[in-house]
Design a protein around this motif. Structure first.
Motif, PDB file in Angstrom:
ATOM      1  N   ASP A  75       3.971   7.979   0.079  1.00 14.55           N
ATOM      2  CA  ASP A  75       4.039   9.432   0.192  1.00 14.55           C
ATOM      3  C   ASP A  75       2.655  10.055   0.144  1.00 14.55           C
ATOM      4  N   VAL A  76       1.784   9.531  -0.720  1.00 18.15           N
ATOM      5  CA  VAL A  76       0.423  10.040  -0.876  1.00 18.15           C
ATOM      6  C   VAL A  76      -0.542   8.864  -0.810  1.00 18.15           C
ATOM      7  N   VAL A  77      -1.458   8.896   0.142  1.00 16.80           N
ATOM      8  CA  VAL A  77      -2.479   7.871   0.259  1.00 16.80           C
ATOM      9  C   VAL A  77      -3.828   8.517  -0.033  1.00 16.80           C
ATOM     10  N   VAL A  78      -4.588   7.921  -0.936  1.00 14.15           N
ATOM     11  CA  VAL A  78      -5.925   8.404  -1.258  1.00 14.15           C
ATOM     12  C   VAL A  78      -6.927   7.446  -0.622  1.00 14.15           C
ATOM     13  N   VAL A  79      -7.739   7.966   0.277  1.00 10.28           N
ATOM     14  CA  VAL A  79      -8.679   7.138   1.017  1.00 10.28           C
ATOM     15  C   VAL A  79     -10.100   7.536   0.642  1.00 10.28           C
ATOM     16  N   GLY A  80     -10.870   6.562   0.190  1.00 10.56           N
ATOM     17  CA  GLY A  80     -12.276   6.812  -0.088  1.00 10.56           C
ATOM     18  C   GLY A  80     -13.070   6.851   1.204  1.00 10.56           C
ATOM     19  N   ILE A  81     -13.971   7.799   1.299  1.00 11.15           N
ATOM     20  CA  ILE A  81     -14.789   7.953   2.497  1.00 11.15           C
ATOM     21  C   ILE A  81     -16.223   8.229   2.080  1.00 11.15           C
ATOM     22  N   GLY A  82     -17.160   7.659   2.805  1.00 10.03           N
ATOM     23  CA  GLY A  82     -18.564   7.828   2.472  1.00 10.03           C
ATOM     24  C   GLY A  82     -19.261   8.804   3.403  1.00 10.03           C
TER      25      GLY A  82
ATOM     26  N   LEU B 206     -26.001   8.627   0.586  1.00  9.31           N
ATOM     27  CA  LEU B 206     -25.999   7.165   0.670  1.00  9.31           C
ATOM     28  C   LEU B 206     -24.985   6.654   1.690  1.00  9.31           C
ATOM     29  N   GLY B 207     -25.442   5.768   2.551  1.00  7.11           N
ATOM     30  CA  GLY B 207     -24.583   5.168   3.564  1.00  7.11           C
ATOM     31  C   GLY B 207     -24.478   5.962   4.842  1.00  7.11           C
ATOM     32  N   GLY B 208     -25.017   7.185   4.858  1.00  5.45           N
ATOM     33  CA  GLY B 208     -24.917   8.025   6.041  1.00  5.45           C
ATOM     34  C   GLY B 208     -26.210   8.070   6.832  1.00  5.45           C
ATOM     35  N   PRO B 209     -26.191   8.715   7.979  1.00  8.21           N
ATOM     36  CA  PRO B 209     -27.394   8.784   8.827  1.00  8.21           C
ATOM     37  C   PRO B 209     -28.533   9.572   8.191  1.00  8.21           C
ATOM     38  N   ALA B 210     -28.216  10.449   7.237  1.00  9.69           N
ATOM     39  CA  ALA B 210     -29.255  11.256   6.591  1.00  9.69           C
ATOM     40  C   ALA B 210     -29.673  10.671   5.247  1.00  9.69           C
ATOM     41  N   GLU B 211     -29.378   9.384   5.014  1.00  8.29           N
ATOM     42  CA  GLU B 211     -29.732   8.766   3.740  1.00  8.29           C
ATOM     43  C   GLU B 211     -31.229   8.875   3.469  1.00  8.29           C
TER      44      GLU B 211
END
Length: 381
Positions: A7-14, A166-171
């Protein structure tokens, strides 16, 4: 392997957004009808979803949100179960929740710095007092701070490294020198200053006091008898300068304490002492026991350092304890010792007389100066 539908999914995103999600995480998001998260997180995911931005304040609004919506995917920063919304939702919704984690900002920071994650102390200052950083500041300790202001952290911890996006193009990873930092950052410090131990028995001069202070040696013995354990709550009745409550709370980040003090000036002093020693969460209640104790959360242990001769104080404290609860009472005067003697005869327990002598100068020589002896009575319910 994709998680089972929920019913509820929690997804981590960076900070790397949609492209940084695993196939399982992308599939979990794609199954949802409704996306919930911050504006920044929602902007990271493409597609045709009903998008709900978190309201403020968040936690009180959560029950009604999840009554209204079904087939929800909640977007969370990094690992949702590490200082994240995932823990809150699992407490609220239980088995309705499935969590798909992403590398946390702490894991990424340790990877960039070459630090062993298991040797790092992590302090979250998200919506919390920066004084909570103080207990972590021990010589040579590596510390990662979440949600802190670089200027405040640097003032307490010394030179810091800021790790942004962190982990993104602007790190960006850099030694901080006063510039503005991206709000999405982790702060790293290797503390090199001095520090107080977390072991009970801090020096007396660690406290601001008007003299109403359980002295160092007696304090150490009293706290060892109170036997603080993680997650437990203490009542410090007649708290004076707050030393027992403060050192109980310092033993572990999950130990909590309520300090009860009838004098408003002393109560303010307790709050200052608690903040300066890194436990600003110590609750201070102003009032006269036993009346002020009514309605307080039930404790695991109680220390009575003042107000012992007031009728009803010991009885109220004893009644408040559950099975296994510890009561420790310190008495200095004949009148308070008489109360202790009566209760000892009734309940048993242990009686200890503590006599401390400290060396001090006598002219050109050194002699012993005695402190008032303290009678300690302790009993387990």
């Amino acid at each position: 392997m994709s998680p089972e539908p929920s019913d509820v999914v929690v997804v981590g995103i960076g900070a790397d957004g949609w492209d940084g999600l695993s196939p399982a995480a992308q599939a979990a998001v794609s199954r949802a009808r409704v996306l919930m998260g911050s504006s920044r997180q929602l902007d990271l995911v493409p597609g045709d979803f009903e998008r709900v931005v978190w309201p403020s304040p968040l936690v009180p609004a959560l029950p009604s949100l999840f009554e209204r919506y079904r087939d929800v995917c909640v977007l969370a920063s990094g690992d949702p179960m590490f200082h994240g919304i995932g823990t809150t939702l699992v407490r609220l919704l239980g088995s309705r929740v499935t969590v798909v984690p992403h590398p946390s900002s702490v894991s990424l920071a340790c990877a960039r710095l070459g630090w062993a994650l298991n040797e790092v102390e992590v302090v979250s200052l998200v919506g919390r007092s920066p004084d909570l950083l103080r207990p972590a500041l021990t010589p040579g300790r590596r510390i990662l701070v979440l949600g802190g202001d670089p200027a405040t952290v640097a003032e307490l911890a010394g030179p810091i490294t800021v790790l942004e996006q962190l982990g993104g193009p602007a790190e960006r990873v850099y030694q901080w020198s006063g510039e503005s930092a991206d709000p999405l950052c982790v702060i790293a410090a290797e503390y090199a200053g001095s520090a107080y131990s977390r072991v009970p028995g801090l020096p007396d001069d660690a406290y601001e006091t008007d003299g109403q202070l359980t002295k160092r040696e007696v304090r150490a013995i009293s706290l060892s008898t109170l036997a603080p354990l993680p997650g437990q709550l203490l009542w410090d009745v007649g708290a004076g300068s707050g030393s027992i409550a403060i050192e109980w709370a310092r033993t572990h980040s999950t130990c909590r304490a309520i300090a009860v003090e009838q004098d408003a000036v002393r109560a303010e002093r307790i709050e200052r002492n608690a903040a300066s020693l890194g436990v600003p969460g110590v609750e201070v209640h102003i009032g006269r026991a036993p009346a002020v104790l009514e309605g307080l959360e039930k404790p695991d242990a109680i220390f009575i350092g003042g107000g012992l001769t007031v009728p009803g104080v010991v009885q109220t404290c004893w009644d408040a304890l559950g099975a296994g609860g510890r009561l420790v009472v310190n008495a200095v005067t004949l009148e308070s010792e008489a109360v202790v003697a009566q209760w000892y005869a009734r309940l048993g327990g242990d009686l200890v007389r503590i006599a401390v002598n400290r060396g001090s100068s006598v002219g050109k020589f050194t002699g012993w100066r005695p402190h008032l002896p303290v009678t300690t009575w302790s009993v387990v319910k």
